[in-house]
Design a protein around this motif. Structure first.
Motif, PDB file in Angstrom:
ATOM      1  N   ALA A  37       0.822  -1.211   0.000  1.00 33.95           N
ATOM      2  CA  ALA A  37       0.000   0.000   0.000  1.00 33.95           C
ATOM      3  C   ALA A  37       0.852   1.256   0.000  1.00 33.95           C
ATOM      4  O   ALA A  37       0.405   2.318  -0.455  1.00 33.95           O
ATOM      5  CB  ALA A  37      -0.916  -0.001   1.227  1.00 33.95           C
ATOM      6  N   SER A  38       2.083   1.158   0.496  1.00 36.03           N
ATOM      7  CA  SER A  38       2.975   2.321   0.577  1.00 36.03           C
ATOM      8  C   SER A  38       3.745   2.562  -0.707  1.00 36.03           C
ATOM      9  O   SER A  38       4.493   3.545  -0.802  1.00 36.03           O
ATOM     10  CB  SER A  38       3.960   2.137   1.733  1.00 36.03           C
ATOM     11  OG  SER A  38       3.288   1.946   2.960  1.00 36.03           O
ATOM     12  N   GLY A  39       3.625   1.668  -1.674  1.00 40.25           N
ATOM     13  CA  GLY A  39       4.381   1.826  -2.907  1.00 40.25           C
ATOM     14  C   GLY A  39       5.856   1.560  -2.730  1.00 40.25           C
ATOM     15  O   GLY A  39       6.685   2.005  -3.529  1.00 40.25           O
ATOM     16  N   ALA A  70       3.243   0.776   9.910  1.00 41.94           N
ATOM     17  CA  ALA A  70       1.876   1.120  10.297  1.00 41.94           C
ATOM     18  C   ALA A  70       1.084   1.565   9.076  1.00 41.94           C
ATOM     19  O   ALA A  70       1.574   2.344   8.252  1.00 41.94           O
ATOM     20  CB  ALA A  70       1.878   2.232  11.350  1.00 41.94           C
ATOM     21  N   ALA A  71      -0.148   1.080   8.974  1.00 37.55           N
ATOM     22  CA  ALA A  71      -1.002   1.441   7.843  1.00 37.55           C
ATOM     23  C   ALA A  71      -1.280   2.935   7.810  1.00 37.55           C
ATOM     24  O   ALA A  71      -1.452   3.528   6.739  1.00 37.55           O
ATOM     25  CB  ALA A  71      -2.311   0.659   7.915  1.00 37.55           C
ATOM     26  N   GLY A  72      -1.309   3.564   8.995  1.00 38.23           N
ATOM     27  CA  GLY A  72      -1.598   4.991   9.042  1.00 38.23           C
ATOM     28  C   GLY A  72      -0.551   5.857   8.381  1.00 38.23           C
ATOM     29  O   GLY A  72      -0.822   7.009   8.030  1.00 38.23           O
ATOM     30  N   LEU A  73       0.663   5.327   8.208  1.00 40.34           N
ATOM     31  CA  LEU A  73       1.731   6.091   7.571  1.00 40.34           C
ATOM     32  C   LEU A  73       1.871   5.802   6.080  1.00 40.34           C
ATOM     33  O   LEU A  73       2.696   6.424   5.404  1.00 40.34           O
ATOM     34  CB  LEU A  73       3.069   5.786   8.265  1.00 40.34           C
ATOM     35  CG  LEU A  73       3.174   6.191   9.735  1.00 40.34           C
ATOM     36  CD1 LEU A  73       4.461   5.670  10.335  1.00 40.34           C
ATOM     37  CD2 LEU A  73       3.090   7.696   9.882  1.00 40.34           C
ATOM     38  N   SER A  74       1.112   4.845   5.569  1.00 44.60           N
ATOM     39  CA  SER A  74       1.288   4.425   4.181  1.00 44.60           C
ATOM     40  C   SER A  74       1.001   5.556   3.200  1.00 44.60           C
ATOM     41  O   SER A  74       1.652   5.668   2.146  1.00 44.60           O
ATOM     42  CB  SER A  74       0.384   3.230   3.877  1.00 44.60           C
ATOM     43  OG  SER A  74      -0.982   3.558   4.079  1.00 44.60           O
ATOM     44  N   LEU A  75       0.041   6.405   3.533  1.00 41.23           N
ATOM     45  CA  LEU A  75      -0.302   7.501   2.631  1.00 41.23           C
ATOM     46  C   LEU A  75       0.858   8.487   2.500  1.00 41.23           C
ATOM     47  O   LEU A  75       1.137   9.003   1.418  1.00 41.23           O
ATOM     48  CB  LEU A  75      -1.546   8.223   3.159  1.00 41.23           C
ATOM     49  CG  LEU A  75      -2.286   9.134   2.179  1.00 41.23           C
ATOM     50  CD1 LEU A  75      -2.750   8.363   0.973  1.00 41.23           C
ATOM     51  CD2 LEU A  75      -3.450   9.818   2.876  1.00 41.23           C
ATOM     52  N   VAL A  76       1.552   8.745   3.612  1.00 45.92           N
ATOM     53  CA  VAL A  76       2.708   9.638   3.564  1.00 45.92           C
ATOM     54  C   VAL A  76       3.816   9.016   2.731  1.00 45.92           C
ATOM     55  O   VAL A  76       4.447   9.676   1.900  1.00 45.92           O
ATOM     56  CB  VAL A  76       3.213   9.917   4.993  1.00 45.92           C
ATOM     57  CG1 VAL A  76       4.417  10.854   4.960  1.00 45.92           C
ATOM     58  CG2 VAL A  76       2.119  10.525   5.830  1.00 45.92           C
ATOM     59  N   VAL A  77       4.066   7.713   2.959  1.00 45.67           N
ATOM     60  CA  VAL A  77       5.163   7.038   2.257  1.00 45.67           C
ATOM     61  C   VAL A  77       4.898   6.997   0.759  1.00 45.67           C
ATOM     62  O   VAL A  77       5.813   7.197  -0.054  1.00 45.67           O
ATOM     63  CB  VAL A  77       5.368   5.625   2.828  1.00 45.67           C
ATOM     64  CG1 VAL A  77       6.467   4.888   2.071  1.00 45.67           C
ATOM     65  CG2 VAL A  77       5.707   5.692   4.310  1.00 45.67           C
ATOM     66  N   VAL A  78       3.662   6.748   0.352  1.00 45.68           N
ATOM     67  CA  VAL A  78       3.328   6.735  -1.081  1.00 45.68           C
ATOM     68  C   VAL A  78       3.709   8.063  -1.725  1.00 45.68           C
ATOM     69  O   VAL A  78       4.350   8.109  -2.785  1.00 45.68           O
ATOM     70  CB  VAL A  78       1.821   6.457  -1.280  1.00 45.68           C
ATOM     71  CG1 VAL A  78       1.406   6.792  -2.698  1.00 45.68           C
ATOM     72  CG2 VAL A  78       1.517   5.009  -1.008  1.00 45.68           C
ATOM     73  N   ILE A 129      -9.924   4.543   4.308  1.00 43.25           N
ATOM     74  CA  ILE A 129     -10.771   4.675   3.113  1.00 43.25           C
ATOM     75  C   ILE A 129      -9.909   4.759   1.856  1.00 43.25           C
ATOM     76  O   ILE A 129     -10.202   4.122   0.827  1.00 43.25           O
ATOM     77  CB  ILE A 129     -11.675   5.915   3.245  1.00 43.25           C
ATOM     78  CG1 ILE A 129     -12.697   5.702   4.374  1.00 43.25           C
ATOM     79  CG2 ILE A 129     -12.390   6.208   1.937  1.00 43.25           C
ATOM     80  CD1 ILE A 129     -13.510   6.933   4.701  1.00 43.25           C
ATOM     81  N   ILE A 130      -8.835   5.545   1.931  1.00 39.29           N
ATOM     82  CA  ILE A 130      -7.959   5.697   0.760  1.00 39.29           C
ATOM     83  C   ILE A 130      -7.306   4.364   0.402  1.00 39.29           C
ATOM     84  O   ILE A 130      -7.232   3.984  -0.780  1.00 39.29           O
ATOM     85  CB  ILE A 130      -6.892   6.778   1.044  1.00 39.29           C
ATOM     86  CG1 ILE A 130      -7.559   8.149   1.170  1.00 39.29           C
ATOM     87  CG2 ILE A 130      -5.835   6.796  -0.055  1.00 39.29           C
ATOM     88  CD1 ILE A 130      -6.637   9.242   1.640  1.00 39.29           C
ATOM     89  N   ILE A 131      -6.827   3.637   1.418  1.00 39.66           N
ATOM     90  CA  ILE A 131      -6.214   2.327   1.164  1.00 39.66           C
ATOM     91  C   ILE A 131      -7.230   1.374   0.541  1.00 39.66           C
ATOM     92  O   ILE A 131      -6.944   0.671  -0.437  1.00 39.66           O
ATOM     93  CB  ILE A 131      -5.637   1.744   2.464  1.00 39.66           C
ATOM     94  CG1 ILE A 131      -4.412   2.552   2.914  1.00 39.66           C
ATOM     95  CG2 ILE A 131      -5.254   0.278   2.279  1.00 39.66           C
ATOM     96  CD1 ILE A 131      -3.866   2.107   4.259  1.00 39.66           C
ATOM     97  N   ALA A 132      -8.425   1.337   1.119  1.00 37.40           N
ATOM     98  CA  ALA A 132      -9.455   0.420   0.613  1.00 37.40           C
ATOM     99  C   ALA A 132      -9.814   0.735  -0.831  1.00 37.40           C
ATOM    100  O   ALA A 132      -9.943  -0.173  -1.670  1.00 37.40           O
ATOM    101  CB  ALA A 132     -10.694   0.490   1.513  1.00 37.40           C
ATOM    102  N   LEU A 133      -9.984   2.025  -1.160  1.00 39.07           N
ATOM    103  CA  LEU A 133     -10.332   2.398  -2.537  1.00 39.07           C
ATOM    104  C   LEU A 133      -9.215   2.058  -3.522  1.00 39.07           C
ATOM    105  O   LEU A 133      -9.480   1.557  -4.626  1.00 39.07           O
ATOM    106  CB  LEU A 133     -10.650   3.893  -2.605  1.00 39.07           C
ATOM    107  CG  LEU A 133     -11.979   4.342  -1.999  1.00 39.07           C
ATOM    108  CD1 LEU A 133     -12.083   5.861  -1.997  1.00 39.07           C
ATOM    109  CD2 LEU A 133     -13.157   3.732  -2.759  1.00 39.07           C
ATOM    110  N   SER A 134      -7.972   2.330  -3.129  1.00 39.98           N
ATOM    111  CA  SER A 134      -6.864   2.079  -4.060  1.00 39.98           C
ATOM    112  C   SER A 134      -6.647   0.588  -4.273  1.00 39.98           C
ATOM    113  O   SER A 134      -6.431   0.134  -5.414  1.00 39.98           O
ATOM    114  CB  SER A 134      -5.586   2.732  -3.528  1.00 39.98           C
ATOM    115  OG  SER A 134      -5.191   2.141  -2.298  1.00 39.98           O
ATOM    116  N   GLN A 135      -6.708  -0.199  -3.197  1.00 42.37           N
ATOM    117  CA  GLN A 135      -6.444  -1.627  -3.329  1.00 42.37           C
ATOM    118  C   GLN A 135      -7.624  -2.395  -3.910  1.00 42.37           C
ATOM    119  O   GLN A 135      -7.465  -3.505  -4.417  1.00 42.37           O
ATOM    120  CB  GLN A 135      -6.055  -2.211  -1.967  1.00 42.37           C
ATOM    121  CG  GLN A 135      -4.788  -1.625  -1.390  1.00 42.37           C
ATOM    122  CD  GLN A 135      -3.613  -1.722  -2.352  1.00 42.37           C
ATOM    123  OE1 GLN A 135      -3.342  -2.774  -2.932  1.00 42.37           O
ATOM    124  NE2 GLN A 135      -2.906  -0.597  -2.540  1.00 42.37           N
TER     125      GLN A 135
END
Length: 746
Positions: A37-39, A70-78, A129-135
């Motif tokens: 999820a983090s790319g 942590a899943a909560g940081l995946s958006l930042v890492v992407v 929500i963002i993770i669920a939509l992207s995956q």
């Protein structure tokens, strides 16, 4: 005391090793999914899990928290990977670890807890929500878009163009995850993510489905040192701080949440932040994802029986062994199965329990704004929007002003202003004050803890205008004298005054804000007289309607017999009001038996009047701890000294002493006095039954006898059971002993 090393190792083998294996089975699939999820390279998730377990577990301040990606940081890492590349992202992680280390060294961990949980929960819900939509696009056989909005727009087309085998693997994975929670507890000891990925991999292999396979490509053992990010250094610094603060806040909030789930050593938050900083430095240097405390793994660790930090450390060791020795097995996992796992995790991150909690504190707007802003604008922008709204709401609460007005029959107006008086409350304040009729006599109570110049000017100007029009204004300040000081030109306090309880009728005189004057030989007003004046000024207007109604007739429902001790306030310990209790007080809360000597008509008269005229439903005898009368009884009258009247009166306690000796005589100890006080309550209930009318009403079920014991030091009221059931005859066996009663808060 020297610790028992053998016992410690046995405890680790018994509790921590099994728990570490359970957490390991949870960590591997989650780490792979979060890396996806983090790319980032999938191996980065395993590296972060190893470092989080071994380094953060060894150096952190919590005994049971488990750290990792942590899943909560995946958006930042992407976003960082797309902007700077993977190796530069690793350097940002390393630098963020240095920031966390410094914050921990300078004891700044507690400051992170000042962030509103509504912001954190809203951010995590948005990330879910963002993770669920992207995956979900990956599950459907396509590829995710750059933003949540784009993913949502493209979703209908993706559904229309389904890829059979890939969709089947994803649906199968989600089905297993959903059904696994309904399995028996013994079966659910195997983590659901592991089972779902195994089922998906075996099914795809058995039927030869055309799916995308996970491939580590030897990246577990390959390594290249991170490089400095290229670009605007302001944005790089902002990225470092964002990773450091988000990972730190998530770790500390997770640490606090897990603290309530175990009974072991309490966590040191500064040490935890320091450990997280070192872990992020190591993870960034080795090419891993940012590390943070993870609530799923930590909760699993506690529920699996972990006692010490060895469980977290060993789980990292098991991940390392798996990655090096059995990493080749990961290529059997369908990529769509990992995506389905991420969809399931993303949906779970929208926690309804969090919404209920923030709703109870009126913080749903903060939660919703943070969530929507993160989805539509980005993580940093969303968090800032949530923090800004939380600050505005807090400011609104701190500056909220209430104005209560009441008018007496004689036209006198009582106004109470409560809150913090600042310029923000001036419009409401002036609007309410100007509704008061000109020429009225006004009692203005200021129940405030702060007043700025604008608020003072508003009140002072209104007062001058009102008095100029023939009215009067009597101002009384319940806290510090903000108005009086401002009116005198004195320097104001720089901060809000601490809240102080206004004068209350139940406070002893010595504890009042302004106690009534003590009596002296010069004939100054005594405290009782001053207290009466205070009653007329403050309390009488509030209770006058009640007493006007009670003036016609009293209808108490209880006869309350208690000691004359000054520390016993019947209406306070029973939360009763005027007209509820018909009260008898004497030394020792004694009820002389019918026909006993010395003869006493006072208590008998009260019992007769209460039961035959007032028709009370309950007679309560209330004793208390450390009763001086019972101390006199226990000393056989010696402590009564040269008080003949007291010695005669205490003879009515002889039956209590006899029963005490009969039941407790062989167990005399330091608490014997309080035991006698309880036995005395039971004996007085028995003495009440010697009166024929009382006994008849008790037998008929029309009257209840209740025993209470007030523990003064603990401020608690205990129910003392009677010696016999209420409907039994006088000669029946007595079975209950003193001191085994129930307890209720006073």
């Amino acid at each position: 005391m020297i610790p028992d090393t053998k016992s410690n190792w046995l405890g680790t083998l018994r509790h921590d090793v099994p728990a570490s294996l359970v957490v390991f089975l949870v960590a591997v699939p989650l780490s792979l999914g979060i890396a996806m999820a983090s790319g980032a390279p999938l191996a980065a998730g395993l590296i972060a899990a190893v470092v989080g377990g071994i380094v953060a577990g060894s150096l952190g301040g919590s005994a049971v928290q488990v750290s990792g990606p942590a899943a909560g940081l995946s958006l930042v890492v992407v976003d960082l990977v797309q902007t700077y590349g993977w190796r530069a992202t690793c350097m940002i992680t390393l630098l963020a670890g240095i920031v966390q280390l410094l914050l921990g060294v300078f004891k700044a961990a507690r400051a992170a807890l000042a962030v509103s949980p509504a912001v954190i929960h809203g951010m995590l819900a948005a990330v879910g929500i963002i993770i669920a939509l992207s995956q979900l696009h990956v599950v459907l056989g396509g590829s995710s878009q750059r933003s949540a909005v784009a993913n949502l727009i493209e979703l209908p087309g993706q559904i229309a163009d389904l890829h059979g085998h890939k969709v089947a693997v994803g649906v199968l994975t989600i089905t297993v995850l959903a059904l696994w929670t309904r399995m028996p507890k013994q079966v659910r000891t195997v983590p659901a993510p592991l089972v779902a990925l195994l089922v998906a991999a075996l099914t795809a292999w058995a039927f030869g489905w055309d799916v995308t396979r996970v491939d580590l490509s030897g990246s577990v053992v390959s390594w290249a040192f991170p490089v400095l990010p290229q670009g605007d250094w302001h944005m790089v610094v902002a990225s470092v701080l964002l990773v450091a603060l988000l990972a730190g806040c998530e770790s500390l909030l997770c640490c606090v949440a897990v603290e309530g789930q175990h009974a072991g050593r309490r966590a040191d938050l500064d040490q935890e932040l320091t450990g997280q900083g070192v872990a992020n430095m190591v993870s960034g240097a080795l090419g891993g994802l940012p590390v943070a405390g993870v609530i799923v793994r930590s909760t699993t660790n506690v529920q699996a029986g972990a006692r010490t930090r060895w469980s977290a450390i060993l789980h990292g060791v098991w991940v390392l062994v798996f990655a090096i020795g059995f990493g080749w097995t990961i290529k059997l996992i369908p990529l769509e199965a990992l995506a389905a796992l991420l969809v399931f995790i993303g949906v779970q991150m929208v926690n309804l329990g969090h919404i209920r909690k923030v709703h109870g504190h009126g913080e749903v707007p903060v939660y919703v704004v943070t969530m929507l802003a993160v989805i539509l604008l980005g993580l940093a922008e969303g968090v800032l929007a949530g923090l800004a709204l939380a600050a505005l709401l807090a400011l609104r609460r701190l500056t909220w002003v209430t104005v209560a007005k009441r008018q007496d029959h004689d036209g006198r107006v009582h106004v109470t202003i409560s809150g913090s008086l600042t310029f923000l409350g001036v419009p409401r304040l002036t609007r309410e004050l100007r509704t008061i009729a000109s020429g009225a006599a006004v009692d203005l109570d200021l129940n405030i803890d702060f007043m700025d110049n604008a608020a003072f000017e508003a009140i002072h100007s209104w007062r001058l205008d009102h008095e100029r029009m023939g009215g009067t204004v009597d101002i009384d300040e319940l806290h510090d004298e903000w108005y009086s000081l401002a009116a005198s030109g004195a320097r104001m306090f720089p901060v809000k005054s601490p809240p102080k309880a206004p004068d209350r009728w139940w406070l002893p005189w010595a504890h009042r804000r302004r106690p009534p004057a003590a009596p002296d030989t010069a004939g100054a007003e005594c405290r009782l007289t001053a207290g009466a004046r205070e009653f007329h000024r403050r309390t009488a207007p509030l209770v006058r309607p009640i007493f006007t109604e009670l003036a016609r007739k009293q209808q108490p429902s209880h006869l309350f017999i208690t000691c004359a001790d000054s520390r016993i306030v019947p209406s306070l310990i029973t939360a009763s009001g005027p007209g509820d209790l018909f009260t008898v007080r004497n030394i020792g809360n004694l009820v002389p038996r019918r026909g006993s000597e010395p003869h006493d008509d006072s208590v008998v008269a009260a019992i007769e009047y209460a039961t035959q005229v007032l028709g009370v439903h309950t007679i309560t005898v209330c004793g208390h701890s450390g009763c001086g009368a019972m101390a006199g009884v226990l000393s056989a009258g010696v402590q009564a000294g040269s008080l003949p009247g007291l010695r005669r009166w205490l003879r009515h306690g002889d039956h209590s002493l006899a029963r005490f000796i009969e039941t407790e005589g062989d167990r005399l100890h330091s608490g014997a006095l309080d035991v006698l006080c309880r036995v005395n309550v039971q004996q007085q209930l028995e003495n009440l039954r010697t009166y024929r009318k009382v006994d008849e009403q008790v037998r008929a079920g029309k009257l209840a006898l209740v025993g209470l014991f007030f523990d003064i030091g603990a401020a608690r009221v205990h129910i003392v059971p009677p010696l016999r059931p209420p409907f039994s005859a006088l000669g029946e066996e007595r079975g209950s002993q003193a001191g085994d009663g129930r307890t209720m808060s006073a």
